[in-house]
Write a protein that holds these residues in place. Structure first.
Motif, PDB file in Angstrom:
ATOM      1  N   PHE A   1     -19.139  -1.623  -1.611  1.00  0.00           N
ATOM      2  CA  PHE A   1     -19.691  -2.760  -2.354  1.00  0.00           C
ATOM      3  C   PHE A   1     -19.501  -4.035  -1.555  1.00  0.00           C
ATOM      4  CE2 PHE A   1     -15.234  -3.014  -3.708  1.00  0.00           C
ATOM      5  CZ  PHE A   1     -14.984  -4.368  -3.630  1.00  0.00           C
TER       6      PHE A   1
ATOM      7  N   LYS B   1     -17.242 -12.528  -3.317  1.00  0.00           N
ATOM      8  CA  LYS B   1     -15.782 -12.634  -3.307  1.00  0.00           C
ATOM      9  C   LYS B   1     -15.136 -11.707  -2.306  1.00  0.00           C
ATOM     10  CE  LYS B   1     -14.652 -14.271  -7.953  1.00  0.00           C
ATOM     11  NZ  LYS B   1     -13.870 -13.980  -9.158  1.00  0.00           N
ATOM     12  N   ALA B   2     -15.695 -10.505  -2.165  1.00  0.00           N
ATOM     13  CA  ALA B   2     -15.016  -9.512  -1.338  1.00  0.00           C
ATOM     14  C   ALA B   2     -15.985  -8.431  -0.900  1.00  0.00           C
ATOM     15  CB  ALA B   2     -13.861  -8.887  -2.128  1.00  0.00           C
TER      16      ALA B   2
ATOM     17  N   GLY C   1     -14.491  -1.002  -1.171  1.00  0.00           N
ATOM     18  CA  GLY C   1     -15.039   0.298  -1.491  1.00  0.00           C
ATOM     19  C   GLY C   1     -14.018   1.206  -2.133  1.00  0.00           C
ATOM     20  N   ILE C   2     -14.480   2.401  -2.427  1.00  0.00           N
ATOM     21  CA  ILE C   2     -13.625   3.439  -3.002  1.00  0.00           C
ATOM     22  C   ILE C   2     -13.809   4.695  -2.166  1.00  0.00           C
ATOM     23  CG2 ILE C   2     -13.196   4.878  -5.016  1.00  0.00           C
ATOM     24  CD1 ILE C   2     -14.331   2.652  -6.783  1.00  0.00           C
TER      25      ILE C   2
ATOM     26  N   GLU D   1      -6.662  -4.749   1.684  1.00  0.00           N
ATOM     27  CA  GLU D   1      -5.699  -4.609   0.590  1.00  0.00           C
ATOM     28  C   GLU D   1      -6.045  -3.336  -0.175  1.00  0.00           C
ATOM     29  OE1 GLU D   1      -5.681  -7.968  -2.048  1.00  0.00           O
ATOM     30  OE2 GLU D   1      -4.215  -7.076  -3.419  1.00  0.00           O
ATOM     31  N   ILE D   2      -5.069  -2.440  -0.254  1.00  0.00           N
ATOM     32  CA  ILE D   2      -5.291  -1.161  -0.941  1.00  0.00           C
ATOM     33  C   ILE D   2      -4.917  -1.330  -2.406  1.00  0.00           C
ATOM     34  CG2 ILE D   2      -4.698   1.294  -1.012  1.00  0.00           C
ATOM     35  CD1 ILE D   2      -5.787   0.765   1.667  1.00  0.00           C
ATOM     36  N   LEU D   3      -5.785  -0.894  -3.306  1.00  0.00           N
ATOM     37  CA  LEU D   3      -5.540  -1.118  -4.734  1.00  0.00           C
ATOM     38  C   LEU D   3      -5.086   0.117  -5.497  1.00  0.00           C
ATOM     39  CD1 LEU D   3      -8.586  -3.400  -5.659  1.00  0.00           C
ATOM     40  CD2 LEU D   3      -6.327  -4.052  -4.809  1.00  0.00           C
ATOM     41  N   SER D   4      -5.276   1.300  -4.929  1.00  0.00           N
ATOM     42  CA  SER D   4      -4.979   2.514  -5.709  1.00  0.00           C
ATOM     43  C   SER D   4      -4.941   3.725  -4.798  1.00  0.00           C
ATOM     44  CB  SER D   4      -6.073   2.737  -6.768  1.00  0.00           C
ATOM     45  OG  SER D   4      -7.301   3.029  -6.130  1.00  0.00           O
ATOM     46  N   GLY D   5      -4.467   4.826  -5.345  1.00  0.00           N
ATOM     47  CA  GLY D   5      -4.604   6.121  -4.671  1.00  0.00           C
ATOM     48  C   GLY D   5      -3.516   6.468  -3.690  1.00  0.00           C
ATOM     49  N   ILE D   6      -2.577   5.542  -3.468  1.00  0.00           N
ATOM     50  CA  ILE D   6      -1.483   5.810  -2.533  1.00  0.00           C
ATOM     51  C   ILE D   6      -0.178   5.601  -3.272  1.00  0.00           C
ATOM     52  CG2 ILE D   6      -0.390   5.086  -0.375  1.00  0.00           C
ATOM     53  CD1 ILE D   6      -3.155   4.274   0.593  1.00  0.00           C
ATOM     54  N   PHE D   7       0.726   6.531  -3.103  1.00  0.00           N
ATOM     55  CA  PHE D   7       2.025   6.451  -3.794  1.00  0.00           C
ATOM     56  C   PHE D   7       3.104   6.823  -2.797  1.00  0.00           C
ATOM     57  CE2 PHE D   7       5.224   8.353  -6.801  1.00  0.00           C
ATOM     58  CZ  PHE D   7       5.550   7.169  -7.444  1.00  0.00           C
TER      59      PHE D   7
ATOM     60  N   PRO E   1      -8.695   8.258  -6.324  1.00  0.00           N
ATOM     61  CA  PRO E   1      -9.512   7.358  -5.498  1.00  0.00           C
ATOM     62  C   PRO E   1      -8.686   6.260  -4.829  1.00  0.00           C
ATOM     63  CG  PRO E   1     -10.505   7.673  -7.662  1.00  0.00           C
ATOM     64  CD  PRO E   1      -9.155   8.298  -7.731  1.00  0.00           C
TER      65      PRO E   1
ATOM     66  N   ALA F   1      -8.996   2.776  -3.576  1.00  0.00           N
ATOM     67  CA  ALA F   1      -9.852   1.586  -3.603  1.00  0.00           C
ATOM     68  C   ALA F   1      -9.254   0.528  -2.681  1.00  0.00           C
ATOM     69  CB  ALA F   1      -9.955   1.035  -5.018  1.00  0.00           C
TER      70      ALA F   1
ATOM     71  N   TRP G   1     -10.966  -9.582   1.269  1.00  0.00           N
ATOM     72  CA  TRP G   1     -11.468 -10.817   0.657  1.00  0.00           C
ATOM     73  C   TRP G   1     -12.271 -11.617   1.673  1.00  0.00           C
ATOM     74  CZ3 TRP G   1     -11.054 -10.712  -4.430  1.00  0.00           C
ATOM     75  CH2 TRP G   1     -10.080  -9.874  -4.983  1.00  0.00           C
TER      76      TRP G   1
END
Lengths: 358, 358, 358, 358
Positions: B14, B20-21, B24-25, B65-71, B79, B81, B85
């Motif tokens: 996207f 703004k940014a 993707g996912i 900046e990673i928003l999800s999917g990694i722990f 996913p 995401a 920016w």
């Protein structure tokens, strides 16, 4: 992925060279299209073996039989299934292929991928699979014809003999007048002579097909992934023996400056057009209303009537010489396939664009 | 179609250039992969503006900046995401683009397709969208690295200056040592001089990127549609400014005989290999275990610092001259994108092949 | 499959309960739709924790931030990305969940599938993922609103308390007037009392949501696979805690004779309508122009404020008692999710039908 | 969408009731599976008309013919195409359907959607399309059998007569012993009597099918959209006449408290299992290793041998009475279809999970 192509206009293909039949299912053809089965057969005949003395002399009638999706001569919006029965099956001719990996064929890679393969005539990797594409494309052409779109491919290079001019300097209605399918009669004769000479030596030769699409409205295609040219590239590079794809000015762009090849917009009878069309009718993945044209490079046929060294399934090195009836080049029979795949891509993008318009 | 790429390893992208940014996912990355965010940033930095004096001097930090999917440092199978920016937004610089269709850009086709467009910096058609591809590819590279696969692209032609040798005659580790990303230092210097000269004239230049993939096992890919080479072609032709794709011997096959370019199988330390690799590591749409290599042609950048004639949204002809900070050629910044898209295709086919093996 | 839903109108979702953010990408929204961000936020607020004393009192602002795809208040046809930042993260509250498999939760199955999981607040399996659905659905509702389509869901059963009448005997505009979201004020009061009583015992309760869609034209849907009702079923059964789906007369059909429940066609002001609507507005997978209505059964929330026996990741049996702020039933907060998923299905089928019409 | 079902194991279906043939293509079946054509035919025979005196007495041999994808008795990894030729075509019986919209049939919706329809025997909306599903499912069952998975469906309700017990209290091997396909012989006899009585009045009756899947490992399915239960719901609700779906405790959950129906984990011979299985073998969209069971509600057959009022294509109201050979209820012939669709979903998810495991 797998054996389907297209998203809204979708062809699913099946069949092995020496199985019972080759065929497919066309899903997504809108209802109400007049389906001229004679035209579908005409397209198949352009791909048929034995149509000239330049191509394989195998006798395959390749008659299409429609099984569903048409009612009183029109598409009903339901899947159009079709088969072409395999008839001229000299399967025992292929016994020697069971245990061998032919050079530059798919025998080894199929064997490695699946652990089992139908070796007869190349099985699923045979160019007979193109039958499905041609039928799928013929129906797409009927859909596109209503929109004023034409697709014409021709042989533009065989070995060292190449057409020097752009497509619009040829009369493409002459393409079907010679066995090479080249619109320049002199070049066609030279190509024909070259092919016969090469075949006499048990060898094969590569070439290039050029394809021109006229009548596509501005606005078709996808802007990021699966750009219109990317879909065409995918379609073309999925044809057996295709090794290169370029559209518009293609690889020649690499040597050019922007000032030489930018397509300047101008007003033309109240329409925005481009003064030149180096872009090949697509900008940013979306058609701009100009002609779409592209070129596809094909390698020489891998089957030689000569001794070649190779390896068998038992990992032993052997010498192999093909026998039987084979094409010395793919060009003339690839041309209806190139057109068919282009038609499928365009039909799909037409439907996709329909979905978007409010 | 649309803004997703890949079937089992899938990137959805996207973002507009001056929104703004960009982001993707990544969906389908298997769980348990160590995700080195430093490596992802390294790949982004290879694409970043301002990295050398040969490319645009726009200041864009492009921090991922990673928003999800990694722990706890590993992918979780959910996913991934990410966003980058947009910071250096001189949006008002682009006010003059609101009502104009730049030549050989996507302004006109977007306008026609959608009826509305974010004109600032090209909006969605901006090369900034490549950020998503590079991040998606960097994660794919991490997945492939565990399988021993490497992907290396380099500039092999700029204008009339082209490398003459095959990839294996160059030390590809030298690619990153110059601003052109060409592994031949002498040619690199000549290319650099050429680019500076062309830029001085407000012009731009085309070129070719070669990409080499090592370590892919035999058996990956699809046999009919979406052949491995067709997927690569789709991936490459979806990159902005790409105009041609060839793999293995490519267009040169057109001038060759089968006896010259068939790849004969032989036994090699107990393995079936090919004596030559004109095929480019793929036969019948499926990898054969040899190196996969291909070339992508890029047109000159369409934005010139010169007057060009064009047409506005009001259908009036105007003269347009770009200002601001632009690339004179796409090559060095396209290289990480070529690698990224190849990585996504390969990761996807790896997962696909996993599904098939019993 | 994976984390995308829809074909032409497609939501891709990301995010874990205690990661940085929940969000998604809406791909395929046609250009030119006025995007009222206030309406999107209103829909999110209907799903928000803490909106009444009947639901969890967690403080989550859940403010949506749009990152792309909108220009000057309208959709541009490019992907609409959005995020909702996670704020009220008492992650350490969840340390006790790291090594335990909560009964009737997804802890065990995620652990088995992926080998790794973000245990904090349920990670990806948390109902916070519904945020993505609600935003994706809110945009779909804006698209459908222009077509005159409304979607209204309400609580029709909580425990043993069920509405006895069909949807058209209630004033659905009253749904939002009580915390249970039930259009019958008396039943709503009884349901509310029941929920409070059950919550006081640390227990939870199941229920049913009814959803009514008005204004869908005849002709939407797919005739064989992915029938319109099948897509709705898929959409609903993908919501956390949903255990059953029925449309029209649903399971009650099992006890009926054809002569009782066939919907006879009749002429009505020049239109073909049905005298009754046991079918629920869909015949043969395709909308018939009547109201579409369906019911979704939800199980009780699995998190109890009571001791339960379970097993840990070390295979040892343990006793577990949840603490913190939890919902005693999912119904009121599930209602915007049911509506959202229905809206996505309908938007997708609208675009699909657009593609088909010539 | 459209006429394909499944992502990695994918059935594409074609055919009209009174066209040349019904058939399909199974794509994605892994190579090396022993394909027992006798078993495929056995499954088709379970769906065949005329198999008992309770179902339609139409004479349709329904012999399957495989056209591709099998070599020396094993799947080759290429598409498995199949046809069943339509033989008993009393097409002229259907002339009266050309201009009429039968109540609660798909005539009107097809007409509205496509503008053209093959009215003979319902065309594409005929239950004969189930043939494709049964063949696609039979191959999937062969794949699943190797993994130790069994699928068994049975009639659990006809009209007001319903089985009172859970599936594990019946001997499901008895299902095939009576014409109703109910494992309880006494109830079966009562159901049979009821059906005969209803048929005698020219009427039809609804019912419920229960389906039980044993042997699925923990870890299959998708966690967010297209949860395993959502895929099953999609599959089931795409079967003609299906009106409701529930799994595990289903709609009964609505009346339950969490403390009553949570499935507590326990250790069982070194394995983590659940003490109860109200969840129906799936938690968070992913299988947990317990039995998967679900129920599908079917409406009464819409074709009555009685006068019904309806409307014609000319918008005039008419009275219509069906003649010919019709089923009084769908249950026994729907059972192999329910099993087949479940098998396709599971085969697809098996392959999907294979792709994920490293």
């Amino acid at each position: 992925m797998m054996n389907s192509f297209g998203q809204l206009y979708r062809l699913t293909s099946f069949g092995e060279s020496h199985g019972k039949a080759i065929g497919g299912i066309i899903d997504g053809c809108p209802a109400g299209i007049a389906i001229d089965v004679g035209f579908i057969q005409y397209e198949l005949d352009r791909r048929r073996p034995g149509q000239s003395d330049l191509v394989t002399q195998r006798k395959e009638a390749d008659k299409v039989e429609i099984l569903s999706g048409i009612f009183e001569g029109k598409s009903t919006g339901t899947p159009i299934a079709f088969v072409v029965w395999n008839s001229d099956q000299h399967s025992s001719d292929y016994n020697n292929l069971r245990d061998i990996f032919r050079p530059s064929h798919a025998d080894f890679t199929y064997h490695t991928k699946y652990g089992i393969r139908d070796h007869r005539g190349g099985g699923r990797s045979s160019a007979r699979e193109n039958i499905s594409r041609v039928v799928g494309g013929a129906v797409a052409k009927l859909l596109l014809k209503d929109l004023g779109i034409t697709i014409a491919a021709y042989t533009s290079q065989v070995g060292h003999i190449a057409l020097q001019n752009d497509y619009h300097l040829y009369d493409l209605s002459k393409t079907e007048e010679n066995a090479v399918r080249c619109p320049d009669p002199e070049k066609a004769a030279a190509m024909e002579a070259l092919v016969k000479q090469i075949r006499a030596g048990g060898d094969t030769i590569g070439g290039v097909v050029t394809c021109v699409v006229k009548g596509v409205s501005a606005g078709w295609g996808e802007p990021v992934f699966d750009k219109l040219q990317a879909q065409l590239a995918n379609a073309m590079m999925g044809i057996n023996a295709a090794k290169g794809f370029e559209y518009g000015n293609g690889f020649a762009f690499a040597g050019c400056r922007g000032s030489e090849v930018n397509d300047l917009f101008e007003m033309n009878e109240g329409q925005i057009t481009t003064k030149t069309n180096y872009s090949g009718g697509i900008q940013g993945g979306i058609s701009n209303g100009q002609d779409i044209y592209f070129r596809v490079a094909f390698k020489p046929v891998a089957t030689l009537l000569r001794d070649q060294k190779t390896v068998g399934t038992n990992n032993e090195e052997v010498t192999f010489c093909a026998s039987g009836r084979h094409d010395p080049f793919v060009l003339p029979r690839a041309i209806p396939v190139v057109e068919a795949m282009a038609a499928i891509v365009l039909a799909d993008n037409y439907l996709m664009q329909q979905a978007r318009v409010r």
